[in-house]
Design a protein around this motif. Structure first.
Motif, PDB file in Angstrom:
ATOM      1  N   ASP A  94      39.566  49.267  48.761  1.00  0.00           N
ATOM      2  CA  ASP A  94      38.795  48.252  49.477  1.00  0.00           C
ATOM      3  C   ASP A  94      39.553  47.690  50.677  1.00  0.00           C
ATOM      4  OD1 ASP A  94      40.537  47.238  47.627  1.00  0.00           O
ATOM      5  OD2 ASP A  94      39.175  45.751  46.824  1.00  0.00           O
ATOM      6  N   GLY A  95      40.865  47.699  50.601  1.00  0.00           N
ATOM      7  CA  GLY A  95      41.603  47.320  51.799  1.00  0.00           C
ATOM      8  C   GLY A  95      41.411  48.398  52.856  1.00  0.00           C
ATOM      9  N   ILE A 120      36.714  52.545  46.119  1.00  0.00           N
ATOM     10  CA  ILE A 120      37.282  51.870  44.961  1.00  0.00           C
ATOM     11  C   ILE A 120      37.457  50.387  45.268  1.00  0.00           C
ATOM     12  CG2 ILE A 120      39.140  51.902  43.265  1.00  0.00           C
ATOM     13  CD1 ILE A 120      37.609  54.582  43.628  1.00  0.00           C
ATOM     14  N   ASN A 122      38.582  47.158  44.000  1.00  0.00           N
ATOM     15  CA  ASN A 122      39.291  46.437  42.928  1.00  0.00           C
ATOM     16  C   ASN A 122      39.676  45.024  43.382  1.00  0.00           C
ATOM     17  OD1 ASN A 122      41.370  46.987  44.671  1.00  0.00           O
ATOM     18  ND2 ASN A 122      42.519  48.299  43.274  1.00  0.00           N
ATOM     19  N   ILE A 124      41.318  43.737  45.608  1.00  0.00           N
ATOM     20  CA  ILE A 124      42.702  43.392  45.943  1.00  0.00           C
ATOM     21  C   ILE A 124      43.383  44.565  46.635  1.00  0.00           C
ATOM     22  CG2 ILE A 124      44.020  44.260  43.935  1.00  0.00           C
ATOM     23  CD1 ILE A 124      44.952  41.123  43.840  1.00  0.00           C
ATOM     24  N   TYR A 125      44.488  44.279  47.303  1.00  0.00           N
ATOM     25  CA  TYR A 125      45.366  45.338  47.802  1.00  0.00           C
ATOM     26  C   TYR A 125      46.330  45.663  46.674  1.00  0.00           C
ATOM     27  CZ  TYR A 125      43.977  44.604  52.674  1.00  0.00           C
ATOM     28  OH  TYR A 125      43.278  44.516  53.845  1.00  0.00           O
ATOM     29  N   GLY A 126      46.109  46.810  46.025  1.00  0.00           N
ATOM     30  CA  GLY A 126      46.970  47.163  44.914  1.00  0.00           C
ATOM     31  C   GLY A 126      48.356  47.584  45.380  1.00  0.00           C
TER      32      GLY A 126
END
Ligand SMILES: Cc1ncc(C[n+]2csc(CCOP(=O)(O)OP(=O)(O)O)c2C)c(N)n1
Ligand SMILES: Cc1ncc(C[n+]2csc(CCOP(=O)(O)OP(=O)(O)O)c2C)c(N)n1
Ligand code: SF4
Ligand code: SF4
Ligand code: SF4
Ligand code: SF4
Ligand code: SF4
Ligand code: SF4
Ligand SMILES: [Mg+2]
Ligand SMILES: [Mg+2]
Lengths: 253, 184, 82, 354, 253, 354, 82, 184
Positions: A94-95, A120, A122, A124-126
């Motif tokens: 998503d980032g 994807i 989620n 957040i920046y995983g």
């Protein structure tokens, strides 16, 4: 004994570097299953983003390109315009897709580039350690929204399916989730549909996966599936947004 | 004089914190210090490590190919770092999780059952403090009191963890002191 | 669904996320008390007979650590849930 | 003030805040995300602005806008992110706007890796964007120096109305060292009477870099060139280390590799090979004259870099063909060890592989 | 005699470089009129794009910045975050805003940056000599779509109001036109509303103007107004898409 | 074939098509939009792909994808647009993908102007993107040469698996000159067995520039560095003009300014001041040795550029301090006239302003 | 609207686009046969008396070449159409 | 030998085409030629101009500060370009729109009422061809037949414009020939 469930051929044996319980892994498997099932492995080219899934090329058993952050749809455009016979998909966080890559996804969708996007979300920046994403929920604490996402300062989370659906050209858009078996089954169906439309050169296809990031959400994988259900699902409805009307006949596999 | 110490273990074993506490103490004692984490690909899931340098003179290169000492909390760390140590250095080995010894006879090895000690003291999570205590005990690199002071400051916000961590440092220290004799 | 099923979990692939355990409708699975080579408490089969071969565990496993087999061959074999 | 142990990234952030860099816009990227994370906490405390922007392309243009409105504004990123700023940096330089850009360099090209590197030297120093422009480039070699250079960066940005790049590497960003924040004094700055702050009581201001008339555009180019000459005259900064003697070799290195070189020099001294270091603190302007001068005392020079050879060109430019200039570099996140530098010096001393 | 219509104070006397009959000029005047009327001239900062209006800073009597191609919303974000008291607007063409600047406009809108966007949709790249824009009509001939825009190859024109309206945060979005006096009057009303919302710090405000490019459309200015009416209006409905609900009271000036 | 009168931009486009550059992606920008416009007509005729992409950032990444899939792909743009490609160009170089990028340079920095300039020399030659990489850079000085260099550009891109930049200026792009399209022969190229074309009958291919392991990343860096050394060995191209004699001055200039210099040399000859020209055709690799050699025959060198001084650094690097190297530049769209060059030569001859 | 109006067109500002002429509801304006300094056939007032001061011409002029005045002062003076 | 000619006028007066026709003719005669448009800010609305160079030797610099000849179709063009001409050059001046003369006595000026001539021939739009014809007539730089051949090729797609343009070239040529006598 007959094996009824195993690692699909399109998935490599290499163990992933994903954190325990991260649903990136589930989505990888679904892609591989669908590609196997449609017999597309030898024509497939995946595009890895910059994000936790940057190493996706290690996990699949077919050709891959690794794209610059956010630019996977541009890379896919290049591949598909060069070789319309290939089956091309981007795999983007998503980032990657909704922040830095906003322009590329919108324009590829609007040109009707005939590849598949696996998005994807989620929230957040995983990979970079849990910064706020455009999809981060209101009030959600991240390393760059330590007091919780303040919608008065940075606005509401972006819903990519809704955004893309407002364009006329892109024709297959669906949001799914993978936090319980029922959702996984549904996600797989949507994903397969997307690849069929691509194979038949019908339209641009987009599948958004609600996904977890137990590590950066700061909870156990199981808690994360519940948090997703309770917090993300209401804001990000799981449903089909668009299906090409003119191709009912082609839907069947 | 300059002493380089690698703290290494699984992510989550608290090696970064242990190293940082040592660096803080060194600084407060007026020494030159550097704390340098590895932030490479091993960050997620794999091993974590940091180097602490404590010196009397300004520290030139923070990149240490051959540290004097190691504090290793799991086997991969031992395998990675002990071979590179300088002769005459110390290796503090977490024997709770490591069943081998560094294959060297020119360094001084102290085995510390850190997890057992920490569990006994109240929580296996404080094994890093046992290791730190032991390291200080063996080498005398800084006074243990200073470490304890630093622990108090470090856990200010989570005050109820202070006693546990202090206990662990002390128990580790005792093990270290005791070992200092034979390992030298 | 009454046929006999066999669920195999590759111990050292497992990262101990507990998703399979949680989403198995029949409590066939449970977490171990020991850690595997990677340092995780891993999932294991504790009640094989209760398994109904629903494949939920496999579907939820992010690490393809799970393989499921059944006694009689079926029509749609390797297809998981298509 | 007592020293405190701080991570380079956080110390840079704190120093910038204290220097009045109260508007920060950025986009996460390893190994410098701690800067943004620190500021997400810190800015609200001091009434500043922290805002995460959607991309580095946008970030650099937000800087343009904010700088044009008179603010002390800055950002930080790492190599690929900096590449995305190139168009806007060229605009900022052309429109003569002040801002500070911190680049915590990682390995490239491409996605590369997140380990330390000095592979962005050319980009920073020659100008990676289009057209004739230069940035003032500061290269600290320790956390303390990073802290000390931030106020200078802001001051010079304002003074020259020019972007200033502070270039570090993952090492500087990730490392903790004791630091002290001391207030620095600078001569008063001229008022920003060119800023777009509303035209009350004055003629409208325009921030612009478009000049369709070549006479005007050339004027701008020559004006900028003159400014860079000013910088060359006034802003050269460097450190000399053990250079007050006849040298076998003069090392030239900046940032992390300079520290490595110092250790190497100590070892070389032990072996009776007198070696010195010239550490450029400003990469642009480059300490050409100082290097030339020192070069006359050395048998040869060795540029030590975490790259496959970039600064070495500027060293050669400084020295001409008057002395041999060699290069020793590691790349890809490998940091040269003091031993390697010692070996390289000895190799060239022996008339080695060149 | 009492003058009831003249050049507004905020517009400079400098003649523009626009082609005869180009409606950029009308829109400039409307902006100046509204800013005069609201007494905002001394707080105003305009942002000129790259496009035919690149020299807009020469035509207004207040502060201006010239932005890189497509990045005006980022520049505006910078100004407005630095100086929330200023009145900031971007002036952007359709190539600028809807092509290269897509990411910037979406994210600024979604953060709810409190400035005004004046979006000039003339269905073409004017300045560079008539290339296809994302807003070019199906079948429309341009220098880069010499056989007419082929929607099967490059998709349908992008409707920015519709796209932005699908986001939750941006609250004032309206499309207007200026090809006849009635439309001009309506456009002026909408524009004024946008500036009022900005002044009162209510929300992000966006006004799309359907505009002509006689030169690159290859017709006379009068023909161009008719072409716009017949071809663009049906696809680009002139209407209000979004008005902040919670601020009825503030609507009045 | 009879010569035809063609505009530089269109001739470049036609030559690329004939060289098999059948995939073109681009975004309009003056002074090179005619390339895209020409191809919008032409590509459908030859079964190629012309596609206008939303931005230069995206264009460069589309190139990456298409090149990775084995296509002969290219784009063109002008200065600010090229700056936006910097991240992707770094990726393309890192992933070792072939592509051709035409930069019809205009004035910068910033939005600048649309008149001719040579202000992007550094960006093209030193690498405007992050990390250690280089592009092969070709600089034609006439429409015919632009036509001739396009097939070479494609060949070398494929051969080295590296981006090739063809750098012109508005003059080259806008001017009409008679051209002839002749077919060029190149040795056979190795098959693109690394391309992502579907893994039928082979192991999966991966196009990538990420190496988290510093050992691997360093290997890539050294491999690339070795490739650039190969280029230096094999690809240097230049033209000498009236250099077969003792010279008062050696001019160094490329592209449009080289032509200006030739006229100047004729005039200087009339005045009995023997002057020669070394015109680099490849800017990277730079004809260092040729310049050094010729420099030994000249009293001094003069680098003539449409910039405030960029290539002059490479000339100085080539010459060292062995001969004085002066600079004469115009900027902002001003083109130096032969008279100005003549004057500059005479000034320095007289021991002038330096 | 019956009051007397005066429309003034600044000849050398006019680019001859004909928008004012076209959108004047009362045919007050027409194009000249001569060119102005810029080389354009410019708009001119040919039937002032028919003018109803509707301001349409001014609203449509992209070049602010038109000024409109009326005999009696009004309430909302300089406001064009607010 | 090298002759440089500037064609200049309003945008829309067809100066670019006139120049291009001359360049094409030059090329077909085996000469070296360059046609260089100005593409500066003046493109939109203002003046347009191009330089044509015809030479026997390869053309070095295409940038011409001092052209030999000018063909100017409006007053700003005359004011801009005639002062820079080389002594001894020709200036063909469109007297239909220009009521001044270049303020020089070292160049040869020919006034051509190009618009009138063209209108008479059928359309004022072909004034550029009158000017071109006149230029060729005055200077003999290329044979007028070659120009006429080129016109035929140029207007191939719009064949019905060919006669008009040829007529204009011819009438201009005649004016030029006639003037050649006195202006030399
Ligand atoms: C140009 C550029 N900017 C920033 C980064 C740093 N970066 C790497 S991954 C990432 C975000 C990843 O988040 P997301 O796309 O949501 O993927 P996830 O890790 O959550 O799966 C960022 C900002 C980069 N590599 N390149
Ligand atoms: C980075 C960059 N790319 C391309 C250009 C060239 N360019 C200038 S204006 C323009 C498009 C203008 O079209 P639009 O935004 O629709 O404005 P209009 O001229 O139609 O008003 C382009 C592509 C540029 N200046 N910078
Ligand atoms: S950080 Fe989050 S998204 Fe990334 S692997 Fe771990 S859990 Fe998954
Ligand atoms: S197949 Fe179904 S019942 Fe059997 S273990 Fe897996 S989840 Fe449980
Ligand atoms: S889902 Fe897979 S990884 Fe998670 S606990 Fe079960 S077997 Fe292990
Ligand atoms: S080119 Fe089109 S948009 Fe530009 S000024 Fe002319 S008419 Fe207006
Ligand atoms: S004010 Fe109205 S009636 Fe009068 S000239 Fe203008 S448009 Fe015509
Ligand atoms: S609208 Fe204005 S520019 Fe157009 S013809 Fe009328 S007065 Fe002239
Ligand atoms: Mg994410
Ligand atoms: Mg437009």
């Amino acid at each position: 004994m007959k094996v009824i469930f195993r690692r699909p051929e399109s998935l490599s044996v290499t163990p992933t570097h994903y954190c325990p319980g991260c649903t990136h892994g589930i989505i990888h498997r679904l892609i591989a299953e669908v590609i196997d099932e449609l017999g597309l492995r030898e024509k497939a080219v995946g595009i890895a983003p910059v994000g936790c899934s940057v190493l996706a090329f290690n996990y699949f058993n077919f050709d891959f390109q690794q794209a610059a952050h956010g630019r996977a749809p541009a890379v896919a455009t290049g591949i598909k315009r060069a070789r319309p016979d290939l089956i091309v998909f981007t795999y983007q966080g998503d980032g990657d897709l909704a922040s830095i890559g906003m322009s590329e996804i919108i324009h590829a969708a609007n040109r009707g580039e005939k590849f598949t996007v696996v998005f994807i979300n989620n929230a957040i920046y995983g990979m970079t350690g849990g910064q706020m994403a455009p999809t981060t929920m209101p009030g959600q604490v991240t390393t760059t929204s330590p007091r919780g996402r303040d919608v008065n300062d940075v606005g509401y989370p972006i819903r990519m399916c809704e955004l893309l659906s407002s364009l006329r050209t892109p024709a297959f858009i669906e949001r799914v989730a993978v936090h319980n078996p029922k959702q996984v089954i549904n996600a797989r169906r949507a994903l397969k549909q997307a690849f069929i439309y691509q194979r038949d050169r019908v339209c641009f296809t987009f599948v958004e996966f609600l996904s977890t990031c137990p590590t950066n959400w700061g909870m156990s994988p199981v808690q994360a599936t519940r948090w997703l259900e309770e917090n993300m699902m209401p804001y990000y409805p799981v449903k089909n947004f668009k299906t090409p009307e003119f191709t009912e006949g082609q839907n069947a596999d | 004089m300059q002493i380089e110490t690698v703290f290494a273990g699984f992510g989550g074993q608290g090696v970064m914190l242990a190293g940082r506490v040592l660096a803080e103490v060194g600084m407060k004692l007026g020494k030159e210090v550097v704390w340098l984490p590895s932030y490479g690909p091993e960050m997620r899931g794999g091993t974590a490590n940091c180097v602490v340098i404590i010196a009397d003179e300004p520290i030139a290169s923070p990149i240490i190919a051959h540290p004097r000492d190691t504090v290793v909390m799991n086997r991969p760390s031992l395998e990675k770092f002990c071979p590179a140590q300088k002769p005459g250095g110390y290796a503090i080995v977490n024997s709770s999780l490591i069943n081998i010894r560094p294959d060297r006879d020119d360094i001084r090895v102290v085995e510390v059952p850190a997890n057992e000690v920490a569990i006994e003291a109240g929580s296996g999570k404080a094994a890093n403090m046992v290791m730190l205590g032991a390291y200080v005990g063996v080498t005398g690199i800084v006074p243990v009191e200073a470490v304890i002071e630093q622990i108090k400051e470090e856990f200010q916000a989570k005050a109820k963890l202070i006693p546990l961590n202090i206990t662990c440092v002390e128990r580790g220290y005792d093990i270290g002191r005791a070992a200092a004799g034979y390992c030298v | 669904m009454g046929r006999k099923a066999k669920v195999t979990i590759e111990k050292n692939r497992c990262k101990g996320c507990e998703l399979c355990v949680t989403y198995c409708p029949k409590q066939v699975l449970a977490m171990s008390r020991e850690i595997n080579d990677k340092g995780y408490f891993y999932a294991q089969v504790v009640n094989q007979d209760a398994c109904i071969a629903c494949r939920f565990c496999g579907m939820m496993c992010p690490d393809t650590a799970i393989e499921i087999a059944v006694e009689e061959p079926e029509k749609s074999e390797v297809k998981a849930d298509g | 003030m007592a020293k405190i142990l701080m991570k380079g990234n956080e110390a840079i952030a704190e120093s910038a805040v204290r220097a009045g860099g109260l508007l920060y816009f950025g986009y996460p990227i390893t190994p410098q995300s701690e800067i943004a994370e620190y500021l997400a906490h810190r800015m609200p405390e001091v009434g500043g602005v922290f805002l995460q922007i959607e991309s580095e392309v946008a970030v650099a243009n937000v800087l343009y806008g904010a700088a044009g409105a008179g603010a002390r504004v800055w950002t930080s990123s790492s190599s690929p992110g900096i590449s995305l700023m190139m168009e806007a940096v060229s605009y900022i330089a052309a429109a003569e706007l002040p801002c500070v850009i911190v680049n915590i360099v990682r390995c490239g090209p491409g996605l590369g890796g997140i380990l330390p590197s000095q592979g962005d030297y050319f980009q920073a120093v020659k100008g990676g964007g289009h057209g004739d422009y230069r940035c003032l480039v500061l290269a600290p070699c320790s956390v303390q120096e990073a802290v000390d250079l931030m106020p200078l960066a802001f001051d010079r940005a304002d003074r020259y109305r020019n972007p200033v790049i502070v270039i570090g590497d993952g090492m500087i960003g990730q490392m903790m060292e004791p630091v002290e924040f001391t207030e620095q004094q600078f001569p008063p700055l001229p008022p920003k009477d060119w800023a777009t702050t509303g035209c009350q009581g004055r003629k409208p201001n325009v921030i612009n870099s478009l000049y369709l008339d070549p006479v005007e555009e050339e004027k701008l180019n020559f004006k900028l060139a003159a400014k860079y000459e000013q910088m060359k005259k006034n802003e050269v900064r460097y450190e000399k280390f053990r250079t007050d003697r006849e040298l076998e070799c003069l090392l030239v290195a900046y940032g992390t590799t300079a520290r490595v070189c110092k250790t190497a020099i100590q070892r070389l001294d032990d072996e009776g090979i007198p070696t010195g270091l010239l550490r450029p603190i400003t990469l642009f302007p480059f300490p050409e004259e100082a290097i030339y001068e020192l070069s006359q005392r050395a048998r040869f020079l060795l540029s030590v870099e975490m790259s496959t050879g970039q600064m070495v060109e500027d060293v050669r430019l400084a020295v001409g063909r008057s002395k041999p200039v060699y290069f020793y570099g590691r790349a890809g996140g490998m940091v040269p060890s003091p031993e390697e530098v010692v070996d390289a010096v000895k190799r060239y001393l022996a008339g080695g592989d060149r």
